[in-house]
Write a protein that holds these residues in place. Structure first.
Motif: not given
Length: 333
Positions: A303-306, A317-321, A323-328
């Motif tokens: 929650x705190x990271x979000x 709208x920029x949070x999800x992309x 996070x995905x670019x960090x992980x994938x």
């Protein structure tokens, strides 16, 4: 256990894997063992709420709740899904999102509320009253409230190193109402005073299975899955959720641990229900943190990271992309 005055036909049917929550007498040492493990337990036979059990009936509350207006939620169906008005789009909150509330909120005197309950017909809006137990309630309820078993409650707070008691919320629900699955960031003793409620709980480890809304959404801390009609294409891991259930009877107190998901329904064809919550802060993090971290601690970190990313990016709208670019490709197989 009291004589069973309800049957399974009064429970809504869900395609879920469920076990029973342990039901223990308040003197059983396993109560503290489960609380210390952050696991739910139904506490029976206590005097915690005895001065209100089957005393705070709809008739008694209509006479004694007081003349102040009370918050009442109205819904076109049986679901009362919480939403945070501060996260809705407005001039003062440009980072909010466009959102149509699933319920509407109004103020009613208790007499008006009870009259609408008695005269309710299918097709009418359903009703749910929520009133903090504070100095606006009538003096008789204050006397009843002060004679709860505070020694027992205070002993649990001290033993398990919880923070302060933040609020007590009185809930008066129409039969068949449902509070959909969500989690709270506080410890909770949930006391049943009148009527019967079914509570379905899921551990914090089922976070991925229950698909919570993003933290910036008005439905933050609520599951996106509709239990009545789950979308298994959009939410495929929901079928792996492992729940625990119980029917809370008058006089019972259910311990709902911090960050545990809970889905609560007043039994169908059971008349109105009356409940009270005791919410406590979770307590401070110990100086010498123990590892591995508990599941609910990991949720707090997520929650705190979000929240941090939203504060920096200034656009949900920029949070999800990001996070995905960090992980994938880096933290995925």
């Amino acid at each position: 256990m009291s004589e069973k005055l309800w049957n399974s036909s009064q429970l809504r049917r869900y395609d879920l894997d469920l076990e029973q929550i342990p039901r223990l007498h308040y003197t059983d040492p396993k109560v503290d063992e489960l609380i210390s493990q952050n696991k739910p337990v139904l506490i029976t036979g206590s005097n915690i709420i005895n001065t209100a059990t089957n005393v705070w009936t709809p008739e008694y509350l209509e006479e004694n709740l007081g003349n102040a207006g009370h918050t009442v939620f109205l819904s076109k169906n049986h679901k009362f899904k919480y939403f945070d008005e501060s996260k809705m789009l407005s001039r003062s909150n440009p980072m909010g999102i466009e959102f149509i509330p699933p319920t509407r909120k109004t103020r009613m005197k208790v007499g008006e509320f009870m009259k609408k309950l008695r005269e309710w017909k299918p097709g009418n809006e359903r009703l749910y009253l929520q009133q903090p137990l504070n100095n606006t309630i009538g003096p008789q309820l204050v006397r009843d409230f002060l004679h709860f078993d505070w020694d027992y409650l205070n002993s649990k707070q001290e033993k398990h190193k919880w923070g302060e008691l933040t609020s007590n919320l009185l809930l008066i629900s129409q039969e068949g109402n449902v509070t959909p699955c969500h989690y709270d960031e506080q410890q909770n003793f949930f006391g049943q005073l009148y009527g019967y409620k079914r509570c379905i709980l899921f551990p914090p480890s089922d976070f991925e299975c229950l698909y919570p809304h993003p933290v910036h959404h008005p439905h933050d801390r609520q599951s996106m899955v509709d239990f009545d009609n789950p979308d298994h294409v959009r939410f495929p891991k929901f079928k792996n959720a492992k729940g625990f259930e119980t029917v809370v009877e008058p006089g019972d107190v259910l311990y709902i641990p911090i960050y545990w998901w809970h889905h609560v329904e007043s039994l169908m064809r059971g008349g109105p229900t009356v409940s009270v919550n005791f919410w406590y802060k979770g307590g401070s993090t110990p100086f010498n943190q123990q590892y591995p971290l508990k599941d609910y601690q990991k949720i707090s970190i997520m929650r705190n990271v979000e929240k941090m990313l939203l504060g920096v990016l200034q656009d949900p709208k920029e949070v999800g992309p990001l996070l995905r670019s960090m992980v994938l490709g880096r933290y995925t197989d």
